[in-house]
Every structure is written in structure tokens, then in C-alpha cells.
Design an enzyme around this catalytic site. Structure first.
Site, PDB file in Angstrom:
ATOM      1  N   GLU A  41      -9.550  -1.348   0.949  1.00 40.83           N
ATOM      2  CA  GLU A  41      -9.019  -1.145   2.128  1.00 40.83           C
ATOM      3  C   GLU A  41      -9.432  -0.033   2.561  1.00 40.83           C
ATOM      4  OE1 GLU A  41      -4.573  -0.276   3.480  1.00 40.83           O
ATOM      5  OE2 GLU A  41      -4.814  -1.754   2.062  1.00 40.83           O
ATOM      6  N   ARG A  45      -7.802   6.818   8.673  1.00 39.85           N
ATOM      7  CA  ARG A  45      -7.250   8.010   8.952  1.00 39.85           C
ATOM      8  C   ARG A  45      -8.201   9.134   8.949  1.00 39.85           C
ATOM      9  NH1 ARG A  45      -3.120   8.847   4.012  1.00 39.85           N
ATOM     10  NH2 ARG A  45      -4.360   7.223   2.907  1.00 39.85           N
ATOM     11  N   THR A  69      -4.191   1.292   7.586  1.00 40.30           N
ATOM     12  CA  THR A  69      -3.507   2.203   8.645  1.00 40.30           C
ATOM     13  C   THR A  69      -4.166   1.998   9.917  1.00 40.30           C
ATOM     14  OG1 THR A  69      -3.761   3.732   6.643  1.00 40.30           O
ATOM     15  CG2 THR A  69      -2.887   4.760   8.729  1.00 40.30           C
ATOM     16  N   LYS A 129       2.708  -6.898   3.956  1.00 40.99           N
ATOM     17  CA  LYS A 129       2.738  -5.810   3.108  1.00 40.99           C
ATOM     18  C   LYS A 129       4.013  -5.361   2.833  1.00 40.99           C
ATOM     19  CE  LYS A 129       0.757  -1.082   3.203  1.00 40.99           C
ATOM     20  NZ  LYS A 129      -0.349  -0.121   4.118  1.00 40.99           N
TER      21      LYS A 129
END
Length: 321
Positions: A41, A45, A69, A129
Site C-alpha cells: 500500500e 503522502r 492515504t 480499514k
């Protein structure tokens, strides 16, 4: 469950990586695959995220690569264009979730409360999640929330590490755990791929927990099997137990009442998660299994299966702990 999420479930651990330089993507992917986790994953960012996903998916097409993210539709588009197979977000943004559903892209949004779960159900999701996992109540809270929402499954991330990994994965409502302990940023930035590969391999071994269950010896007949097992049990102070096809001396030795698989007998290796173990051995190490030997429980869950090969004259099979 979506096919990509099924694949992630069989892998068991999703390495969560932050990449600052696109050129680090390929050696990192190689280290993860060699270590036994063909999955990543890549968090959005940094400006290198999309380029890193593209490099990973082009060079390792069998690797399951997603974007983390992800906060909005524009990032979804950038991730998917780069080759991301799944999307992960820190929270549950209905607009982002709906956009992914419209694009037929699997998304696991971050949740930490019953209200989040109900939103996810309303949006048609069956996997979410749980983030940040440890800080939000950990396994105890997941179990509490799973009780009323019986069809929801979870992928906890945040504070998951080698010490608590199997406690999470033991709960059958958890499909996989996300974590970064095998891919620390300082090792990525230093290009220490050998160390990352070793940490990854250690994570896989911790998860699977391979250990010797018992050794099976082929006897010529029932009389010889019982004689051998009882003698072994007498010498070493173990109980002898007669079964339908074999006689056990304690838990370590099984004597078959008639010759079975293996020239000399068989060796049973126990594992924490047999489906994940089969997936790892097949897809990472190239081990082949004899599907005709698969044994399942009354719910259809795999309990044991033999390798096709013999090792040292012994057939080898996995068994679920």
C-alpha cells in the site's frame, strides 16, 4: 468479497510504504516479493507515490499494489492511472467511496466507530480499514463492533506489529493487517533492501508460525503399527491412542496401519493459517500441492493438504493448528 481483497486476505499482511523517491520503488518491490509479501500500500503522502505505483506494477505485474492515504477523487484517478489495484483511505469520505464504487475500484475506508460501520454498510461495503487500530481500542474494539455487524470484515492498520500480528489475524473477521514495521522509512531512504527483505521474511514466518506437528511412519499392517506405537509410548512415557487408520504415541509419532503416502512415511507441519501458508508456498516459493489430498472441515475450511513432492523419502503435509 472483492477478488482483490480476497487476494490480500490470502497474503495476510499489507506493507504500508511511504516512498520519497520513485527510483526506490523497484528495489523495494523486489525486497518485498523476495521476502514473501508480494503486496504494498503506497501512501499518497509524497509526490513520488503515483510514479512509485507505476514502477512497481510495470516491473512486478503479479504484485498486488494499492494506494493509501487517498483523500479525494483526483487522487483516486491518479492512483488508478498509475496501476493501483485497490484504494485505502484514513477515514470514511462518502464522496470518495462512491466515486471508487462507480469506477469499480475496491476501497477500504478508515473506520473506528459503529457510526462509521453503518455508513460503510449503507454505501455497500463489506470490508473496511480499522484505523488507527491500537489507538482506537485494538482487537477488543473490533470484536465488539463485529458482533452486531456480522457481515463486516476489517483490515486493522496502525500500531500493528510482529508482537500483536497473530492476535489480530486469529479473529476470523479480520482479512489482513496493514503495517510498516518491515518497511521503515529510514531503511527505504538508505536503500537497505537486504534488511527490508529480512524483516519481511521474519514477518511472514511470524504470521505463518511453521512448526513440526508429528512424524508419520508407515507400518506393514495394523498389528505392526500398534506394536511400534505402544513400544515408543512405553519407553518415553507417552499415551498411545488407536485411531481408524493409525496409532499415535503422544502427539509426535503417528504409525500408519498400512503404507500410506511417502516411501518412509510422512511429516506434518503445522501452521497458524493454512490458506495463507499454501498461498505463500505456491506463489513465492513455487511449491506444488496435491489438491486430491486436501481435507476440509464441515464448513469447507481447509484443514490439511500434502505437497506433491517427497523430501528425504517422506511425504509432507500442512495441517491447520
Amino acid at each position: 468479497m472483492n477478488a482483490v481483497l480476497e487476494k490480500i486476505s490470502k497474503i495476510g499482511i499489507v506493507p504500508v510504504v511511504k516512498i520519497d523517491r520513485v527510483e526506490d520503488a523497484v528495489p523495494l518491490a523486489k525486497a518485498l516479493c523476495n521476502g514473501g509479501l508480494p503486496c504494498a500500500e503506497v501512501t499518497f503522502r509524497t509526490d513520488a507515490a503515483a510514479g512509485a505505483i507505476k514502477a512497481m506494477t510495470e516491473n512486478f505485474p503479479d504484485m498486488c499494489v494499492g494506494a493509501g492515504t487517498v483523500l479525494n477523487a483526483a487522487q483516486v484517478d491518479a492512483a488508478v492511472a498509475a496501476g493501483a489495484q485497490f484504494i485505502v483511505s484514513p477515514g470514511l469520505n462518502p464522496n470518495t467511496v462512491k466515486y471508487c464504487i462507480e469506477k469499480n475500484v475496491p476501497i477500504t475506508p478508515g473506520t473506528s466507530s459503529p457510526s462509521d460501520i453503518e455508513q460503510a454498510i449503507e454505501l455497500g461495503l463489506d470490508v473496511v480499514k480499522f484505523f488507527p487500530a491500537e489507538q482506537s481500542g485494538g482487537l477488543a474494539k473490533i470484536k465488539a463492533m463485529a458482533a452486531p455487524y456480522v457481515n463486516m470484515k476489517f483490515m486493522p492498520t496502525g500500531g500493528v506489529n510482529a508482537k500483536n500480528l497473530t492476535s489480530y489475524l486469529d479473529f476470523n473477521k479480520i482479512i489482513a493487517c496493514g503495517g510498516s514495521w518491515m518497511v521503515p522509512g529510514d531503511l527505504i531512504n538508505a536503500g537497505e533492501w537486504d534488511k527490508i527483505e529480512q524483516l519481511t521474511r521474519e514477518a511472514v514466518q511470524t504470521m505463518l508460525g511453521f512448526e513440526l506437528a508429528h512424524v508419520g511412519v508407515n507400518a506393514e499392517n495394523e498389528e505392526e503399527a500398534e506394536k511400534a506405537a505402544r513400544r515408543f509410548a512405553f519407553i518415553f512415557g507417552m499415551p498411545a491412542k488407536v485411531g481408524g487408520s493409525s496409532v499415535f504415541a503422544g502427539k509426535a509419532l503417528e504409525v500408519m496401519k498400512k503404507p500410506y503416502l511417502g516411501k518412509n512415511g510422512h511429516i506434518a507441519i503445522a501452521t497458524n493459517y493454512i490458506v495463507r501458508a499454501v498461498n505463500y508456498l505456491e506463489n513465492v516459493l513455487g511449491v506444488e500441492f496435491d489438491e486430491t489430498t486436501a481435507k476440509k472441515d464441515d464448513k469447507g475450511n481447509l484443514k490439511a493438504i500434502y505437497l506433491k513432492e517427497e523430501i528425504g523419502g517422506f511425504a509432507v503435509h500442512l495441517v491447520q493448528k
